[in-house]
Design a protein around this motif. Structure first.
Motif, mmCIF file in Angstrom:
data_model
loop_
_atom_site.group_PDB
_atom_site.id
_atom_site.type_symbol
_atom_site.label_atom_id
_atom_site.label_comp_id
_atom_site.label_asym_id
_atom_site.label_seq_id
_atom_site.Cartn_x
_atom_site.Cartn_y
_atom_site.Cartn_z
ATOM 1 N N ASP A 92 0.809 -1.227 0.000
ATOM 2 C CA ASP A 92 0.000 0.000 0.000
ATOM 3 C C ASP A 92 0.840 1.274 0.000
ATOM 4 O O ASP A 92 0.415 2.310 -0.504
ATOM 5 N N THR A 93 2.067 1.195 0.520
ATOM 6 C CA THR A 93 2.931 2.384 0.556
ATOM 7 C C THR A 93 3.457 2.766 -0.829
ATOM 8 O O THR A 93 3.984 3.868 -1.015
ATOM 9 N N HIS A 94 3.319 1.858 -1.806
ATOM 10 C CA HIS A 94 3.847 2.118 -3.151
ATOM 11 C C HIS A 94 2.736 2.273 -4.200
ATOM 12 O O HIS A 94 3.019 2.249 -5.400
ATOM 13 N N LYS A 95 1.518 2.483 -3.747
ATOM 14 C CA LYS A 95 0.409 2.517 -4.700
ATOM 15 C C LYS A 95 0.485 3.708 -5.657
ATOM 16 O O LYS A 95 0.126 3.583 -6.838
ATOM 17 N N ILE A 99 0.566 3.487 -9.940
ATOM 18 C CA ILE A 99 -0.338 4.122 -10.906
ATOM 19 C C ILE A 99 0.427 5.103 -11.785
ATOM 20 O O ILE A 99 0.092 5.290 -12.973
ATOM 21 N N GLU A 100 1.478 5.719 -11.264
ATOM 22 C CA GLU A 100 2.285 6.623 -12.088
ATOM 23 C C GLU A 100 2.950 5.873 -13.238
ATOM 24 O O GLU A 100 2.969 6.358 -14.377
ATOM 25 N N ILE A 101 3.491 4.685 -12.954
ATOM 26 C CA ILE A 101 4.157 3.911 -14.002
ATOM 27 C C ILE A 101 3.137 3.357 -14.993
ATOM 28 O O ILE A 101 3.344 3.408 -16.216
ATOM 29 N N LEU A 102 2.021 2.847 -14.499
ATOM 30 C CA LEU A 102 0.979 2.357 -15.396
ATOM 31 C C LEU A 102 0.475 3.478 -16.301
ATOM 32 O O LEU A 102 0.269 3.278 -17.511
ATOM 33 N N ALA A 103 0.289 4.656 -15.737
ATOM 34 C CA ALA A 103 -0.166 5.797 -16.534
ATOM 35 C C ALA A 103 0.877 6.208 -17.557
ATOM 36 O O ALA A 103 0.552 6.562 -18.708
ATOM 37 N N ASP A 104 2.150 6.173 -17.161
ATOM 38 C CA ASP A 104 3.232 6.514 -18.084
ATOM 39 C C ASP A 104 3.226 5.556 -19.271
ATOM 40 O O ASP A 104 3.378 5.969 -20.434
ATOM 41 N N MET A 105 3.035 4.269 -18.996
ATOM 42 C CA MET A 105 2.977 3.274 -20.073
ATOM 43 C C MET A 105 1.790 3.537 -21.000
ATOM 44 O O MET A 105 1.896 3.444 -22.223
ATOM 45 N N ASN A 183 -13.501 4.487 -22.921
ATOM 46 C CA ASN A 183 -13.252 3.049 -22.994
ATOM 47 C C ASN A 183 -12.423 2.532 -21.819
ATOM 48 O O ASN A 183 -12.077 1.358 -21.802
ATOM 49 N N ILE A 184 -12.083 3.408 -20.875
ATOM 50 C CA ILE A 184 -11.129 3.042 -19.822
ATOM 51 C C ILE A 184 -11.803 3.000 -18.451
ATOM 52 O O ILE A 184 -12.538 3.912 -18.068
ATOM 53 N N VAL A 185 -11.513 1.918 -17.731
ATOM 54 C CA VAL A 185 -11.916 1.795 -16.318
ATOM 55 C C VAL A 185 -10.669 1.486 -15.507
ATOM 56 O O VAL A 185 -9.886 0.605 -15.871
ATOM 57 N N VAL A 186 -10.478 2.223 -14.414
ATOM 58 C CA VAL A 186 -9.403 1.936 -13.474
ATOM 59 C C VAL A 186 -10.032 1.278 -12.251
ATOM 60 O O VAL A 186 -10.921 1.850 -11.619
ATOM 61 N N SER A 187 -9.582 0.069 -11.957
ATOM 62 C CA SER A 187 -10.133 -0.687 -10.826
ATOM 63 C C SER A 187 -9.049 -0.850 -9.764
ATOM 64 O O SER A 187 -7.949 -1.322 -10.064
ATOM 65 N N ILE A 188 -9.375 -0.462 -8.522
ATOM 66 C CA ILE A 188 -8.411 -0.491 -7.416
ATOM 67 C C ILE A 188 -9.028 -1.255 -6.249
ATOM 68 O O ILE A 188 -10.179 -0.984 -5.863
ATOM 69 N N VAL A 189 -8.291 -2.209 -5.707
ATOM 70 C CA VAL A 189 -8.758 -2.965 -4.547
ATOM 71 C C VAL A 189 -7.604 -3.128 -3.569
ATOM 72 O O VAL A 189 -6.483 -3.460 -3.963
ATOM 73 N N GLY A 190 -7.880 -2.873 -2.294
ATOM 74 C CA GLY A 190 -6.851 -3.059 -1.273
ATOM 75 C C GLY A 190 -6.876 -1.973 -0.228
ATOM 76 O O GLY A 190 -7.903 -1.304 -0.023
ATOM 77 N N ASN A 191 -5.746 -1.788 0.428
ATOM 78 C CA ASN A 191 -5.659 -0.833 1.531
ATOM 79 C C ASN A 191 -5.445 0.588 1.007
ATOM 80 O O ASN A 191 -4.373 1.168 1.108
ATOM 81 N N ALA A 192 -6.508 1.134 0.409
ATOM 82 C CA ALA A 192 -6.500 2.503 -0.113
ATOM 83 C C ALA A 192 -7.888 3.085 0.123
ATOM 84 O O ALA A 192 -8.891 2.420 -0.149
ATOM 85 N N ASP A 193 -7.941 4.326 0.626
ATOM 86 C CA ASP A 193 -9.256 4.912 0.868
ATOM 87 C C ASP A 193 -9.694 5.743 -0.338
ATOM 88 O O ASP A 193 -8.969 5.894 -1.320
ATOM 89 N N HIS A 194 -10.894 6.304 -0.229
ATOM 90 C CA HIS A 194 -11.514 6.984 -1.367
ATOM 91 C C HIS A 194 -10.713 8.173 -1.868
ATOM 92 O O HIS A 194 -10.860 8.599 -3.017
ATOM 93 N N ARG A 195 -9.813 8.742 -1.025
ATOM 94 C CA ARG A 195 -9.028 9.898 -1.457
ATOM 95 C C ARG A 195 -8.057 9.542 -2.571
ATOM 96 O O ARG A 195 -7.619 10.412 -3.333
ATOM 97 N N PHE A 196 -7.736 8.260 -2.694
ATOM 98 C CA PHE A 196 -6.802 7.834 -3.740
ATOM 99 C C PHE A 196 -7.430 7.977 -5.126
ATOM 100 O O PHE A 196 -6.715 8.066 -6.134
ATOM 101 N N ILE A 197 -8.743 8.039 -5.210
ATOM 102 C CA ILE A 197 -9.417 8.234 -6.496
ATOM 103 C C ILE A 197 -8.969 9.543 -7.132
ATOM 104 O O ILE A 197 -8.695 9.611 -8.340
#
Length: 406
Positions: A92-95, A99-105, A183-197
């Motif tokens: 969770d500390t590297h979330k 997303i930065e690397i996935l977005a860069d790709m 056409n894009i959906v970002v799905s996030i599951v885990g120890n992250a609260d709504h502010r990460f959206i």
């Protein structure tokens, strides 16, 4: 708790908080796959999936890999007939880094010509590997038999000829047409609260496309009861039978899953027990149902010796016909429902499975049924619903694929 946001540009984000874990799984899902492709560009969705790992304006391919290895995370992707997914699982500390690397790709891949030519060799080897695996490629042959000239009949990897002729401009044009916010959906599951959206929205601030995604190759397929046979030097003969299934969210979806369970979806199924356990005529025999946005395919697979191929085929026909004529036993009826419920509940113990489920629900259905809703739908299936499915399993209505040494 599930949070959902539709961004101003049309991209959607779904986040499910799971505070009992220390990880976060993030998936970027794009509603495009092999059924969106022009015939001469079959395989381009899968090829683009490869290319997004081959370097961006900010990172080399090695730096992308090292970034996740250095924190004990993982990154991967896959392409299907109807969507493509890029995902990462990290602490969770590297979330944010993930997303930065996935977005860069997604946004800044360079598609360098040298990398394109190198990756063509990799994909061609992947095709060679698949062709050397008959129990894998036979499922592509069945799709071809069932769907003929429709895009759903084409393999996700493409062919050697289509891969060889792909150009950089083809890939960039496909990205422009398909990799759009709508056409894009970002799905996030885990120890992250709504502010990460909000963090994800800011990082993936893609401009809204002026036109809708290109869907000219998407049409409902007709089902064909054709046969395709292929001769190949193999130790076994391989058989696939296909019956017309149901689409995603069809009213008979859960009835179809019950039929599949009883037929060949488990170790207690009729096919497994009769052909493997009692007759000893196959090591691998199973069935599964593939649901698409507008159609479906119920598949039966068996691998056996060449001398027993047609005996096994006739035995499968007999088992299917007996099930159609006589229906389910009371024990099968009760067990299959409980098995389905158990499989659903157990699958939701994984953040990866939750991420995939939430993404598909948003991408394909725009609906997020609760676990209680699903349990009720399974409980509400009637024997009449199951019989309606069984009545469609006519022997002369099956598509067939065979790979045999003779």
């Amino acid at each position: 708790m599930l949070h959902r946001k539709e961004c101003n540009n049309g991209m959607r984000i779904v986040l499910e908080e799971v505070t009992s874990v220390r990880s976060v799984t993030i998936g970027i899902w794009v509603k495009t796959g092999s059924r969106e492709e022009a015939p001469e560009l079959n395989g381009i969705s899968h090829f683009i999936e490869h290319m997004l790992f081959k370097g961006t304006e900010n990172r080399t391919s090695q730096e992308i890999a090292e970034a996740f290895d250095s924190i004990g995370g993982e990154i991967n992707a896959f392409t299907s007939k109807e969507y493509t997914c890029y995902y990462a699982k990290v602490l969770d500390t590297h979330k944010k880094m993930a997303i930065e690397i996935l977005a860069d790709m997604l946004l800044h891949s360079t598609f360098a010509q040298t990398e394109i030519e190198r990756e063509k060799k990799v994909v061609l080897e992947e095709i060679n590997m698949t062709e050397d695996t008959p129990d894998d490629i036979i499922h592509d042959l069945l799709a071809e038999a069932a769907y003929q000239q429709h895009p759903l009949a084409k393999p996700i990897l493409g062919s050697k000829s289509t891969v060889n002729q792909m150009l950089k401009q083809d890939m960039l044009q496909y990205l422009q047409n398909q990799y759009v916010p709508e056409n894009i959906v970002v799905s996030i599951v885990g120890n992250a609260d709504h502010r990460f959206i909000k963090v994800v929205e800011d990082i993936l601030s893609v401009e809204r496309n002026k036109t809708l995604p290109d869907k000219k190759y998407v049409s409902k397929p007709a089902f064909h009861s054709k046969q395709i046979s292929q001769t190949k030097e193999t130790e076994q003969a391989h058989l696939c039978l296909g019956y017309e299934g149901v689409r995603i969210e069809d009213e008979h979806e859960y009835a179809m899953l019950i039929v599949n369970n009883v037929l060949g979806g488990s170790m207690s199924s009729r096919l497994f027990q009769e052909i493997r356990e009692k007759a000893g005529m196959a090591y691998s025999i199973f069935s599964y149902h593939s649901a698409f946005i507008d159609s479906g395919l119920l598949t039966i697979y068996a691998g056996t010796s060449k001398n027993q191929l047609y005996i096994v085929q006739d035995k499968i026909y007999y088992i299917v016909d007996q099930l159609r004529k006589n229906g389910l036993s009371n024990k099968e009826w009760q067990n299959s429902k409980e098995q389905l419920k158990g499989l659903y509940m157990l699958s939701l113990e994984s953040t990866n499975s939750k991420m995939s489920r939430n993404a598909r629900n948003e991408l394909l259905l725009q609906n997020h049924p609760s676990l209680d809703d699903i349990m009720k739908k399974i409980d509400d299936v009637k024997l009449d619903d199951v019989q309606q499915i069984l009545d469609t399993l006519q022997i002369d209505q099956a598509a067939t694929a065979i790979i045999s040494p003779e």
